[in-house]
Scaffold this motif. Structure first.
Motif, PDB file in Angstrom:
ATOM      1  N   VAL A   7     106.825   8.358 -54.449  1.00 10.71           N
ATOM      2  CA  VAL A   7     107.296   8.943 -53.262  1.00 10.71           C
ATOM      3  C   VAL A   7     106.811   8.361 -52.050  1.00 10.71           C
ATOM      4  CG1 VAL A   7     107.526  11.233 -51.763  1.00 10.71           C
ATOM      5  CG2 VAL A   7     107.997  11.236 -54.308  1.00 10.71           C
ATOM      6  N   TYR A   8     105.679   8.098 -51.954  1.00  8.90           N
ATOM      7  CA  TYR A   8     104.890   7.591 -50.748  1.00  8.90           C
ATOM      8  C   TYR A   8     105.405   6.145 -50.524  1.00  8.90           C
ATOM      9  CZ  TYR A   8     101.384   5.714 -47.658  1.00  8.90           C
ATOM     10  OH  TYR A   8     100.697   5.319 -46.644  1.00  8.90           O
ATOM     11  N   VAL A   9     105.376   5.292 -51.604  1.00  6.16           N
ATOM     12  CA  VAL A   9     105.973   3.969 -51.626  1.00  6.16           C
ATOM     13  C   VAL A   9     107.452   4.036 -51.043  1.00  6.16           C
ATOM     14  CG1 VAL A   9     106.425   1.827 -52.783  1.00  6.16           C
ATOM     15  CG2 VAL A   9     104.334   2.875 -53.115  1.00  6.16           C
ATOM     16  N   GLU A  10     108.155   4.912 -51.471  1.00  7.99           N
ATOM     17  CA  GLU A  10     109.589   4.752 -51.074  1.00  7.99           C
ATOM     18  C   GLU A  10     109.763   5.189 -49.713  1.00  7.99           C
ATOM     19  OE1 GLU A  10     111.568   5.927 -55.426  1.00  7.99           O
ATOM     20  OE2 GLU A  10     111.509   7.397 -54.044  1.00  7.99           O
ATOM     21  N   GLU A  11     109.067   6.230 -49.330  1.00 14.12           N
ATOM     22  CA  GLU A  11     109.156   6.714 -47.908  1.00 14.12           C
ATOM     23  C   GLU A  11     108.429   5.841 -46.970  1.00 14.12           C
ATOM     24  OE1 GLU A  11     107.492  10.649 -47.789  1.00 14.12           O
ATOM     25  OE2 GLU A  11     109.124  11.729 -48.878  1.00 14.12           O
ATOM     26  N   ARG A  12     107.624   5.170 -47.315  1.00 11.79           N
ATOM     27  CA  ARG A  12     106.914   4.289 -46.398  1.00 11.79           C
ATOM     28  C   ARG A  12     107.276   2.843 -46.132  1.00 11.79           C
ATOM     29  NH1 ARG A  12     104.544   6.215 -42.210  1.00 11.79           N
ATOM     30  NH2 ARG A  12     103.264   4.317 -42.148  1.00 11.79           N
ATOM     31  N   PHE A  13     107.857   2.269 -47.235  1.00 12.97           N
ATOM     32  CA  PHE A  13     107.885   1.036 -47.355  1.00 12.97           C
ATOM     33  C   PHE A  13     109.362   0.378 -47.681  1.00 12.97           C
ATOM     34  CE2 PHE A  13     103.542   1.302 -49.046  1.00 12.97           C
ATOM     35  CZ  PHE A  13     103.008   1.272 -47.894  1.00 12.97           C
ATOM     36  N   LEU A  14     110.170   1.471 -48.057  1.00 13.60           N
ATOM     37  CA  LEU A  14     111.683   1.010 -48.244  1.00 13.60           C
ATOM     38  C   LEU A  14     112.489   1.360 -46.941  1.00 13.60           C
ATOM     39  CD1 LEU A  14     112.553   2.363 -51.800  1.00 13.60           C
ATOM     40  CD2 LEU A  14     111.672   0.184 -51.291  1.00 13.60           C
ATOM     41  N   PRO A  15     113.691   0.752 -47.042  1.00 13.51           N
ATOM     42  CA  PRO A  15     114.486   0.822 -45.832  1.00 13.51           C
ATOM     43  C   PRO A  15     114.994   2.541 -45.734  1.00 13.51           C
ATOM     44  CG  PRO A  15     114.865  -1.261 -46.710  1.00 13.51           C
ATOM     45  CD  PRO A  15     114.063  -0.584 -47.630  1.00 13.51           C
ATOM     46  N   THR A  16     115.297   2.839 -44.820  1.00 11.61           N
ATOM     47  CA  THR A  16     115.695   4.092 -44.680  1.00 11.61           C
ATOM     48  C   THR A  16     116.829   4.531 -45.610  1.00 11.61           C
ATOM     49  OG1 THR A  16     115.052   4.379 -42.632  1.00 11.61           O
ATOM     50  CG2 THR A  16     116.707   6.184 -43.065  1.00 11.61           C
ATOM     51  N   GLY A  17     116.652   5.577 -46.326  1.00 12.58           N
ATOM     52  CA  GLY A  17     117.785   5.923 -47.286  1.00 12.58           C
ATOM     53  C   GLY A  17     117.877   5.307 -48.787  1.00 12.58           C
ATOM     54  N   GLU A  18     117.009   4.458 -49.005  1.00 17.74           N
ATOM     55  CA  GLU A  18     116.781   3.913 -50.266  1.00 17.74           C
ATOM     56  C   GLU A  18     115.425   4.481 -51.016  1.00 17.74           C
ATOM     57  OE1 GLU A  18     116.549  -0.324 -50.835  1.00 17.74           O
ATOM     58  OE2 GLU A  18     117.815  -0.713 -48.903  1.00 17.74           O
TER      59      GLU A  18
END
Length: 88
Positions: A7-18
């Motif tokens: 969750v941390y990596v997705e929220e911090r490092f992926l483009p919005t919505g991915e």
């Protein structure tokens, strides 16, 4: 721990919505973890899990995917618990 790190990596490092990083997805090869992002992730690990990540262990093989990162953090936590000042 794996879920929280994902969750941390997705929220911090992926483009919005991915979202939807698989535990074995090659984070370095995909460009998700850059040197700056890795530094931020290490700060998160240290503050959130109460472990110190030694500089000599900050190598690509310890950060290649979320599965490896989780095992790495757990191993640091285990090593720390064997010392005179255990990590909570």
């Amino acid at each position: 721990m794996l879920k929280e790190l994902t969750v941390y990596v997705e929220e911090r490092f992926l483009p919005t919505g991915e979202s939807g990083i698989e535990p074995t997805a090659p984070l370095l090869e995909l460009g998700i973890l850059t040197s700056l992002n890795t530094t931020e992730l290490i700060g998160h690990i240290q503050s959130h899990y109460g472990v110190f990540v030694p500089p000599e262990k900050i190598v690509g093989s310890n950060f290649k995917n979320l599965d490896v990162i989780t095992r790495f953090v757990l191993s640091i936590r285990e090593e720390s618990s064997g010392r005179s000042c255990p990590v909570k």
